[in-house]
Every structure is written in structure tokens, then in C-alpha cells.
Design an enzyme around this catalytic site. Sequence first.
Site, PDB file in Angstrom:
ATOM      1  N   GLU A 183      65.561 -47.485 -58.785  1.00  0.00           N
ATOM      2  CA  GLU A 183      66.344 -47.346 -60.218  1.00  0.00           C
ATOM      3  C   GLU A 183      67.774 -47.620 -60.182  1.00  0.00           C
ATOM      4  O   GLU A 183      68.696 -46.569 -60.816  1.00  0.00           O
ATOM      5  CB  GLU A 183      66.343 -45.758 -60.468  1.00  0.00           C
ATOM      6  CG  GLU A 183      64.468 -45.634 -60.343  1.00  0.00           C
ATOM      7  CD  GLU A 183      64.245 -43.998 -60.801  1.00  0.00           C
ATOM      8  OE1 GLU A 183      65.255 -43.146 -60.821  1.00  0.00           O
ATOM      9  OE2 GLU A 183      63.147 -43.615 -60.915  1.00  0.00           O
ATOM     10  N   GLU A 226      56.516 -45.151 -59.135  1.00  0.00           N
ATOM     11  CA  GLU A 226      56.595 -43.592 -59.330  1.00  0.00           C
ATOM     12  C   GLU A 226      55.659 -43.316 -60.579  1.00  0.00           C
ATOM     13  O   GLU A 226      55.953 -43.953 -61.579  1.00  0.00           O
ATOM     14  CB  GLU A 226      58.085 -43.093 -59.203  1.00  0.00           C
ATOM     15  CG  GLU A 226      58.753 -43.449 -58.036  1.00  0.00           C
ATOM     16  CD  GLU A 226      60.333 -42.672 -58.258  1.00  0.00           C
ATOM     17  OE1 GLU A 226      60.367 -41.855 -58.994  1.00  0.00           O
ATOM     18  OE2 GLU A 226      61.006 -43.000 -57.329  1.00  0.00           O
TER      19      GLU A 226
END
Length: 347
Positions: free
Chosen positions: A173, A271
Site C-alpha cells: 500500500e 487483503e
Amino acid sequence: MRKYKPNSFATPGVNLGGWLVLEKWMTPSVFTETDATNEYELSQTETGIKRIQRHRQAFIQEDDTKWLSRAGVKLLRLPIGYWAIEDQPPYVSAKPQIDWLMDTAERHGLKVLLDLHAAPGAQNASDHSGSGNTNKVQWHKRANRQKTTQILLNIADEYGDHPALWGIELLNEPLVATWYRRWQLWRWTQKTSQKLRGKLPPRVRIVVSDCYQPAWWSGRIGNNTLDIHHYQCFSDKDNQATALAYHQKLLAQQSNKYRDYSRQQPLIIGEWSAALPPRIASSNAEFAHCQSQLAIPSNVDAWFYWSYKTENPGAWNFRDCYSKGWFNDTRPHAADQLNRQKRSRLI
């Protein structure tokens, strides 16, 4: 443009979050009686290193890998920090635990995606991104980018030939707030991927985060695998919604997009969770949300639930959700049973 044909069935996986990169909300007991809010701060307290080492020994054990294998999980996404294989003060190396997990995973038929979750200088503003100062993202500095590349190459040297290695994820991320930062990250991704590919067997994937911008990154990462993180509990729109129907509609829209992205390159959902915003969340609603999401991974090669376990029960705790029957279709032979049920309805 090259077309990629995704697998018809997504391989189920879980994240081993909160183990080798601490997150206080997942394991609050490790931080009790300290003022530390993250691993960087905890490492500098009088008892911090001992706490961290005790946690590493206790949180994930061989019984956990046995349980995951019996539950039908095939893949483990392991968040690691830039201190993974050598000390980076104040952080302490986690190499003994990584070595152990790789060998244990092999024994139990599991594969591992090593995810660089915390980078030098911090690649995002989260408390788990490699710096105790969550207000400054300094990964983009040249020295930090170069250091990150070298760390990834060291990881490839150490584990590239291990039979249990499924892939290496370059960064988790990363924050790209401007077009220049995005271009900078893209160029770094290209160069680092080329260097890594020279060290890794063809079977080992190189995984690239979509930076929460999948429409831009899809089709721009070559033969690498794109990692999308799917959550519906953080944005302002998600939190303002007052009905589960909103989330079901959003999920359907995202599913169509994922199908399109998966044609451009290999795709994973690195995720996801059943968690919903507080005003909607309930056991029944989150169960329904979980079942709806389980239909999406047919467009991707694999999915990884966040996370395997936390100290508290609930939607962030795969093991707790599994015990409630939320993941019955991941159980061994579940796909064969489901196919038999479908055939019986046709007779």
C-alpha cells in the site's frame, strides 16, 4: 494489449498480520503498561524487545499451520519489515521466525507470499509502514528507494529457491499522492522487478500493489501480479451508508471491474475482510457480506483474508469466522461436494 486468462477457482489464503510487523489494535496485550503506539516506539522501551520476541514465539506456532492446512487454506501472506533478515535499529531481525515459517509451511503443504509491509522511511502514513512517525512518508527519498531494492534482493537471495515461496510483494500500500510520486514508484517498480526476476525462479511471483488505484496500475506492470485490497469499512461513503444493500451494490460493481483487471495481468485480492462500518455491522450482516465477497475471487488467482487471527473475536479474525461456518467452502473437498450438489439439482 496482452490478455491474461485468470484461474477459474481462486486459491484461498490468509494474512499472518500482527505477527512480525506489530499492529497494536490486533495484539494490544503486547503493548500493555507502555505508552508505545507502534513497534518502532515499543522497540525502544525498556522491555520492548523482550515483549516482541515473546510475541513472535507465541503468536504463530506449528499448531497454527496445521490448523490452516486442515481448514483448506493454501497460501500465507506474511507481512515483514525491512528489518526482516538483519537488525535495523531499533528494529530486531525476524529471520529465525521467517526461516521457521518457510520450512513449516513446506511440511504442511502451504505456500508463502513474503510481503514487504514496512519499508525504509515509511511508504505510507500507517503505524505499521516502517516508521514511528506516521505523519511523514519519506520512502520516496532516493536513499530509501535504493535501500528497499537491496532489501528485496537480499530476500530473494535468501528465500528465492525455497520450495514454499509463492511470491515476493515489493511494497504494501505505498502512498502516491501526486502524479510525480506515482511515476516515480512505477519506474522503481520496473527496475526493481527486473533485478528480482533475475534472481527468482519463474514459478515465483513478483507482486505489485495497486496503491488503491487499480484502474491506473492494471496493464502497466508487465508479467507481475497485481494486488488489490478490498475493504468496505473505511471510506466516508462506506461509513455514511445505512443499509447492507449499498455494500452489496458496491461489491457487484467492483466485481465487474476486477474481472476486467484480471484480463490484463495476474490478479490477487491481497487483503479483504467481512468487516462493515459500525452503523451496519452485526454478526448476520457481516456473515452475509463475507458470503457475497467469496463470489468475487473467481476472477482472481488467489485471495488472502485479513487476518488469520487477532486477540479478539470478530470479522477481522479468520479463525473465529471460520469456526462460525463462514468459510465452509474452503474446507478440503468442499469444491467437490459443491459440484456434486449442483449436479444433483440438475438430475
